[in-house]
Design a protein around this motif. Structure first.
Motif, PDB file in Angstrom:
ATOM      1  N   HIS A 221       0.855  -1.202   0.000  1.00  7.75           N
ATOM      2  CA  HIS A 221       0.000   0.000   0.000  1.00  7.75           C
ATOM      3  C   HIS A 221       0.881   1.238   0.000  1.00  7.75           C
ATOM      4  O   HIS A 221       2.073   1.164   0.313  1.00  7.75           O
ATOM      5  CB  HIS A 221      -0.907   0.010   1.247  1.00  7.75           C
ATOM      6  CG  HIS A 221      -0.141   0.184   2.524  1.00  7.75           C
ATOM      7  ND1 HIS A 221       0.545  -0.856   3.139  1.00  7.75           N
ATOM      8  CD2 HIS A 221       0.087   1.274   3.303  1.00  7.75           C
ATOM      9  CE1 HIS A 221       1.142  -0.408   4.222  1.00  7.75           C
ATOM     10  NE2 HIS A 221       0.894   0.892   4.340  1.00  7.75           N
ATOM     11  N   ASP A 223       0.753   5.233   1.765  1.00 13.59           N
ATOM     12  CA  ASP A 223       0.026   5.927   2.832  1.00 13.59           C
ATOM     13  C   ASP A 223      -0.690   7.139   2.234  1.00 13.59           C
ATOM     14  O   ASP A 223      -0.189   7.769   1.309  1.00 13.59           O
ATOM     15  CB  ASP A 223       1.006   6.375   3.932  1.00 13.59           C
ATOM     16  CG  ASP A 223       1.625   5.190   4.672  1.00 13.59           C
ATOM     17  OD1 ASP A 223       1.059   4.076   4.608  1.00 13.59           O
ATOM     18  OD2 ASP A 223       2.686   5.370   5.308  1.00 13.59           O
ATOM     19  N   HIS A 278       4.809   0.152  -0.007  1.00  9.53           N
ATOM     20  CA  HIS A 278       5.502  -0.647   1.008  1.00  9.53           C
ATOM     21  C   HIS A 278       4.589  -1.725   1.560  1.00  9.53           C
ATOM     22  O   HIS A 278       3.376  -1.696   1.367  1.00  9.53           O
ATOM     23  CB  HIS A 278       6.049   0.258   2.134  1.00  9.53           C
ATOM     24  CG  HIS A 278       5.032   1.150   2.779  1.00  9.53           C
ATOM     25  ND1 HIS A 278       4.494   2.264   2.179  1.00  9.53           N
ATOM     26  CD2 HIS A 278       4.450   1.093   4.000  1.00  9.53           C
ATOM     27  CE1 HIS A 278       3.633   2.855   2.991  1.00  9.53           C
ATOM     28  NE2 HIS A 278       3.571   2.158   4.110  1.00  9.53           N
TER      29      HIS A 278
HETATM   30 FE   LIG Z   1       2.052   2.278   5.583  1.00  3.62          FE
END
Ligand SMILES: [Fe+2]
Ligand SMILES: O=C(O)CCC(=O)C(=O)O
Length: 341
Positions: A221, A223, A278
Motif C-alpha cells: 500500500h 500511505d 511498502h
Molecule cells: Fe504504511
C-alpha cells in the motif's frame, strides 16, 4: 473543519473486515491467511535507505534527494527521546498482549476511525493479513477506559505526549522537505499549519506466527498522508518497492525513525516525490510491533501541485483532504490515477 475521524465515517466496513483473527489460539495458519510467496532481496544486494542527520547543515538537500529518489529515508538526531519511544512501544505491547476477547471491547466501530481492529486496507484483498492494529486520534480515553477501567491514565498520557512530539517533528520535516522544493516560507506556512493538522497514530502488531513465510503482515500500500514517521521495533519486516529492483528491506536501526512520502505529498510535489509502495512481511515467528504516525493537512485543505515552474503543467487536480480520503477508501491504489489530469 471536520475532524479526520469523520472523513473515515462514510465508509462503514463489515465486521469481518474489522475483527482480527484470534491469534492467541491459532496453532497453524488458516487458509484464509495464506498468501502466495513473493521474493524480496537478499541482504547482500540490498539497496541502502539513506539516513539523514537532522542537525546536518545540508539536511534540506539530503532530505529532498531522498524524497525524490526513493520516497523514504531514516532520520537521526530527530529530537524524540528514545525512552519516550520505548514507553509508547511498551504500552502498545501491553495492549496487544491482552486476551483476544478483552481487546474486542475496544473494537473500532464499522463507521469509526479509532480503536482496535484490522488494517483499513483489508477489504481490498481476498486474503487476511497477519496483523492487528489500534488507531489513536488525539485522546484514546474512550477505548482505553474499556480496556483498563481502573488503569487507563498511563496509556492515555503516553499516547497523547507522543502524538504532540511527533507532530512537532512532522512539522520540522515538512519545512525541510518543502524548502527542498524551493517554496517560500509563506507558501510553506499555508501547508504546514501547526494548529489544525490531521494526524493519527497507528499501533501495529504482527503477532507470533507459527509459519511466517506463508503470511502477509501488511499488504502492499501507499500511505494517504503527506508524510508518515515510523518506529519499528528490532525485528525486520518493512519492505519498500523500487521499480526495476523489487522489494527492498528497510532494517530497523536503533534510535532512527523511518520517514516516508505519502500520497498527499506526492500530489503536492507534482509527482516529483514518489508515494512509496511498502508492505510488511514476517521474517521471524516472534511478534513484531511498530508505531506509525500519519501527518496530513486539515481535512478541508485543498492539496494541489505546488512549486511549478512556468514550463511545468500540473499533473493532478486540486483535491480536499477529505475528498481524497473518500476516493482512497473506495479505490485504494487507483486513487491517484483518478485525480490525475
Ligand atoms: Fe504504511
Ligand atoms: O509496520 C511497519 O513497519 C509499517 C506500517 C505501515 O506501513 C502502516 O501502518 O501504514
Amino acid at each position: 473543519m471536520s475532524p479526520l475521524s469523520e472523513a473515515y465515517g462514510d465508509h462503514p466496513l463489515d465486521l469481518h473486515h474489522i475483527i482480527p483473527l484470534d491469534f492467541e489460539s491459532a496453532r497453524t495458519v488458516p487458509d484464509s491467511h495464506v498468501w502466495p510467496t513473493s521474493q524480496s532481496l537478499e541482504s547482500d544486494d540490498q539497496l541502502s535507505i539513506p539516513t539523514v542527520d537532522l542537525m546536518d547543515p545540508e539536511a534540506v538537500k539530503l532530505v529532498g534527494h531522498a524524497c525524490e529518489t526513493l520516497g523514504v529515508f531514516q532520520v537521526i538526531n530527530h529530537g524524540i527521546p528514545l525512552d519516550i519511544i520505548g514507553e509508547v512501544e511498551s504500552e502498545a505491547r501491553r495492549l496487544f498482549s491482552l486476551p483476544t476477547g478483552h481487546k474486542l471491547k475496544a473494537l473500532r466501530s464499522p463507521g469509526g476511525a479509532t480503536g482496535y481492529g484490522l488494517a483499513r486496507i483489508s477489504p481490498f484483498f481476498s486474503k487476511k493479513m497477519w496483523h492487528e492494529g489500534f488507531t489513536v486520534m488525539g485522546s484514546p480515553v474512550d477505548h482505553a477506559r474499556e480496556l483498563w477501567p481502573n488503569d487507563y491514565q498511563r496509556f492515555c498520557d503516553v499516547m497523547e505526549d507522543y502524538q504532540k512530539k511527533m507532530k512537532e517533528l512532522a512539522i520540522n520535516l515538512m519545512h525541510l522537505i518543502l524548502k527542498s522544493l524551493d517554496l517560500s516560507e509563506e507558501e510553506i506556512s499555508k501547508v504546514v499549519s501547526p494548529g489544525d493538522a490531521s494526524t493519527a497514530l497507528q499501533l501495529n502488531s504482527y503477532p507470533f506466527c507459527p509459519d511466517p513465510s506463508r503470511v502477509m503482515g501488511l499488504a502492499p500500500h501507499t500511505d494517504t498522508s503527506l508524510l508518515t514517521i515510523l518506529h519499528q521495533s528490532t525485528l525486520n519486516g518493512l519492505e519498500i518497492f523500487k521499480d526495476g529492483v523489487g522489494w527492498v528491506l528497510v532494517s530497523p536501526t536503533n534510535g532512527s525513525l523511518v520517514v516516508n512520502v505519502g500520497d498527499l505529498l506526492h500530489i503536492l510535489s507534482n509527482a516529483q516525490f514518489p508515494s512509496v509502495l511498502h508492505r510488511v512481511v514476517l521474517k521471524e515467528k516472534e511478534q513484531r510491533v511498530s508505531l506509525a504516525f500519519f501527518y496530513s493537512p486539515p481535512t478541508d485543505f485543498h492539496v494541489s501541485p505546488l512549486a511549478l515552474n512556468p514550463a511545468q503543467v500540473p499533473l493532478y487536480r486540486s483535491v480536499s483532504v477529505s475528498e481524497y480520503i473518500h476516493i482512497k477508501g473506495k479505490n485504494l491504489e487507483k486513487a491517484l490515477s483518478l485525480i490525475r489530469i
